[in-house]
Design an enzyme around this catalytic site. Structure first.
Site, PDB file in Angstrom:
ATOM      1  N   SER A   1       0.800  -1.239   0.000  1.00 23.59           N
ATOM      2  CA  SER A   1       0.000   0.000   0.000  1.00 23.59           C
ATOM      3  C   SER A   1       0.825   1.278   0.000  1.00 23.59           C
ATOM      4  CB  SER A   1      -0.927   0.024   1.211  1.00 23.59           C
ATOM      5  OG  SER A   1      -1.979  -0.877   1.026  1.00 23.59           O
TER       6      SER A   1
ATOM      7  N   VAL B   1       1.416  -3.763   3.851  1.00 19.05           N
ATOM      8  CA  VAL B   1       1.290  -5.021   4.594  1.00 19.05           C
ATOM      9  C   VAL B   1       2.531  -5.920   4.532  1.00 19.05           C
ATOM     10  CG1 VAL B   1      -1.234  -5.199   4.650  1.00 19.05           C
ATOM     11  CG2 VAL B   1       0.030  -6.122   2.691  1.00 19.05           C
TER      12      VAL B   1
ATOM     13  N   LYS C   1       0.408   3.463  -2.875  1.00 18.39           N
ATOM     14  CA  LYS C   1      -0.831   4.217  -3.129  1.00 18.39           C
ATOM     15  C   LYS C   1      -0.637   5.736  -3.251  1.00 18.39           C
ATOM     16  CE  LYS C   1      -3.819   0.682  -1.010  1.00 18.39           C
ATOM     17  NZ  LYS C   1      -4.574   0.330   0.222  1.00 18.39           N
TER      18      LYS C   1
ATOM     19  N   TYR D   1      -3.155  -3.221 -10.427  1.00 21.21           N
ATOM     20  CA  TYR D   1      -2.979  -2.700  -9.061  1.00 21.21           C
ATOM     21  C   TYR D   1      -2.143  -3.676  -8.224  1.00 21.21           C
ATOM     22  CZ  TYR D   1      -4.321  -2.239  -4.137  1.00 21.21           C
ATOM     23  OH  TYR D   1      -4.300  -2.177  -2.776  1.00 21.21           O
TER      24      TYR D   1
ATOM     25  N   TYR E   1      -5.280   4.623   7.741  1.00 19.58           N
ATOM     26  CA  TYR E   1      -6.604   3.978   7.788  1.00 19.58           C
ATOM     27  C   TYR E   1      -7.349   4.294   9.071  1.00 19.58           C
ATOM     28  CZ  TYR E   1      -4.064   1.348   4.261  1.00 19.58           C
ATOM     29  OH  TYR E   1      -3.301   0.997   3.188  1.00 19.58           O
TER      30      TYR E   1
HETATM   31  O1  DON Z   1      -4.725  -4.467  -1.673  1.00 20.53           O
HETATM   32  C1  DON Z   1      -4.104  -5.182  -0.939  1.00 20.53           C
HETATM   33  O2  DON Z   1      -4.701  -5.980  -0.226  1.00 20.53           O
HETATM   34  C2  DON Z   1      -2.576  -5.173  -0.789  1.00 20.53           C
HETATM   35  N1  DON Z   1      -1.925  -5.588  -1.910  1.00 20.53           N
HETATM   36  C3  DON Z   1      -2.074  -3.892  -0.259  1.00 20.53           C
HETATM   37  C4  DON Z   1      -2.628  -3.666   1.091  1.00 20.53           C
HETATM   38  C5  DON Z   1      -1.778  -2.926   2.029  1.00 20.53           C
HETATM   39  O3  DON Z   1      -0.569  -2.880   1.971  1.00 20.53           O
HETATM   40  C6  DON Z   1      -2.524  -2.298   3.158  1.00 20.53           C
HETATM   41  N2  DON Z   1      -1.680  -1.526   4.034  1.00 20.53           N
HETATM   42  N3  DON Z   1      -1.287  -1.625   5.114  1.00 20.53           N
END
Ligand code: DON
Length: 425
Positions: A64, A261, A67, A191, A243
């Site tokens: 993320s 993550v 983003k 994405y 978040y």
């Molecule tokens: O969209 C997703 O689930 C992941 N590839 C990215 C999520 C993420 O890193 C959330 N952040 N903490």
């Protein structure tokens, strides 16, 4: 002498190392298999100096943290209005993968939750790009932020795609509202590739430093994005980057930030530094446990909270005194530091309150290291008003911090390089 900053970072890592709470992201099997004990921290200054400790060069997926950068690329490539029409800027206070859209418009609330980030991915590059070209546009853009060509972890990408039901559901909802206009699966694939870009803590610190440095990569010198885009992205990071932990983060740490993550966490402190940490175990919000602790410590140890009140404004008038006597008497306002609105207001007040009796007045900028646009305009207005009040005004400006000063209607100023030139003029 050896710099104390790497020692400080090593000590901070040592303090958080015993904390093994939290879990790796289990919904991406490849991430769950990564070494949970990795730990690193990097500071990158806006002039390109990098300090690090621990696992600074271990590669992991950006997730993320991509983003805010992809949002920046979309704003740059399409312009503000087309992007804002499809992605809002309101903090949702929800989990990153919440299936929620604005009820009236179907618009995702912000570009940091998955719904907004999937939409932002579709808006990077021109509208007529095919999905592979769009991924290349994004990887190229992320690489410009990092200052080196970034690779991709195909295994993590494939592992996430096998379990991407939730993101696919979000994308189909976006498509049904006309927010996405392309094939929903292709956008989620793009994405997910974006999330699988490989970075190190060093790369992430440099990417954050590029945001902190008005969009200019401190090492390559490339203007990756324009300043209005930087302001937009940092604002959204500050309000939505963490978040449903955004409020805690804003009060405890107070640095525009973004987590991923895989365990990465970045913070960009405008005008100062980019910070990155890496530690894979996550709290229930999906933020790195040890990363959050490190940022709390950095912020409090070094006064990095963006709401920390700067002391500079109080000290902007270093001295207000008279040199010489009789008709040669010169009133000197010696200014110092970086001057913005609050500081220049002090100068206005000082000149008004002093109401100089002397015919000759000097504003000495020798010790001023920076001046923003409003400060420049207000200083020139001080010059103009002093002239209209009958004073002969001098600007002591050895480094031309105000190039070609024009005080406007009725104003007049003599620029000198040293105060003694004003005294003898
Ligand atoms: O969209 C997703 O689930 C992941 N590839 C990215 C999520 C993420 O890193 C959330 N952040 N903490």
């Amino acid at each position: 002498m050896r710099s104390m900053i790497p020692d400080y970072l090593t000590e901070a890592l040592g303090d958080v190392e015993p904390d093994t709470s939290g879990e790796q992201a289990a919904y991406i099997p490849e991430l769950a298999a990564a070494d949970p004990d990795r730990l690193g921290a990097v500071f990158a200054t806006v002039d390109g100096k990098v300090y690090g400790a621990g696992d600074t060069d271990t590669e992991f997926t950006i997730q993320s943290i991509s983003k805010p950068f992809t949002y920046a690329l979309a704003l740059g490539d399409r312009g503000f209005d087309p992007v804002l029409a499809k992605v809002g800027v309101e903090p949702s206070g929800e989990a990153f993968n919440e299936i929620s859209l604005e009820s009236e418009t179907g618009r995702p609330r912000n570009p940091m939750i998955n719904a907004g980030a999937i939409t932002a991915h579709s808006l990077a590059g021109p509208a007529d790009m095919d999905p592979a070209e769009r991924v290349e546009r994004v990887v190229h853009g992320l690489s410009a932020f990092a200052g080196r060509r970034l690779g991709m972890d195909d295994a993590v990408c494939a592992s996430e795609m096998e379990h991407a039901h939730r993101n696919l559901a979000i994308a189909h909802m976006l498509r049904s509202h006309g927010i996405l206009t392309e094939d929903a699966r292709a956008v989620v694939e793009g994405y997910t590739r974006q999330c699988s870009v490989l970075v190190t803590a060093r790369d992430l610190a440099m990417m954050a430093a590029t945001l902190a440095n008005r969009g200019v990569n401190p090492l390559s010198g490339e203007q990756v994005i324009r300043e209005p885009v930087v302001r937009q992205v940092l604002s959204v990071m500050a309000t939505c980057g963490m978040y449903d932990a955004a409020g805690d983060w804003a009060t405890q740490v107070g640095i525009p930030a973004k987590s991923g993550v895989a365990g990465g966490l970045i913070g960009a402190l405008p005008g100062q530094i980019g910070i990155a940490t890496f530690s894979p175990r996550l709290d229930p919000h999906g933020n790195s446990v040890r990363g959050v602790s490190l940022f709390e410590r950095f912020s409090s140890d070094m006064g990095l909270h963006v709401m920390e009140v700067p002391a500079a404004a109080r000290a902007v008038v270093r001295s207000n005194h008279v040199v010489g006597s009789g008709p040669d008497a010169l009133r000197v306002f010696q200014l110092q530091g970086g001057i913005g609105f609050a500081a220049v207001e002090r100068v206005v007040r000082e000149t008004v309150d002093t109401a100089p009796a002397e015919a000759r007045v000097a504003l000495d900028l020798t010790m001023v290291h920076s001046l923003d646009d409003v400060a420049r305009r207000m200083l020139l207005e001080i010059v103009r008003r002093l002239t209209l009040d009958g004073h002969e005004v001098y600007l002591v400006d050895p480094e031309s911090i105000i190039p070609d000063p024009d005080p406007g209607d009725g104003g007049r100023v003599t620029v000198v390089g040293r105060l003694d030139q004003a005294r003898t003029a």
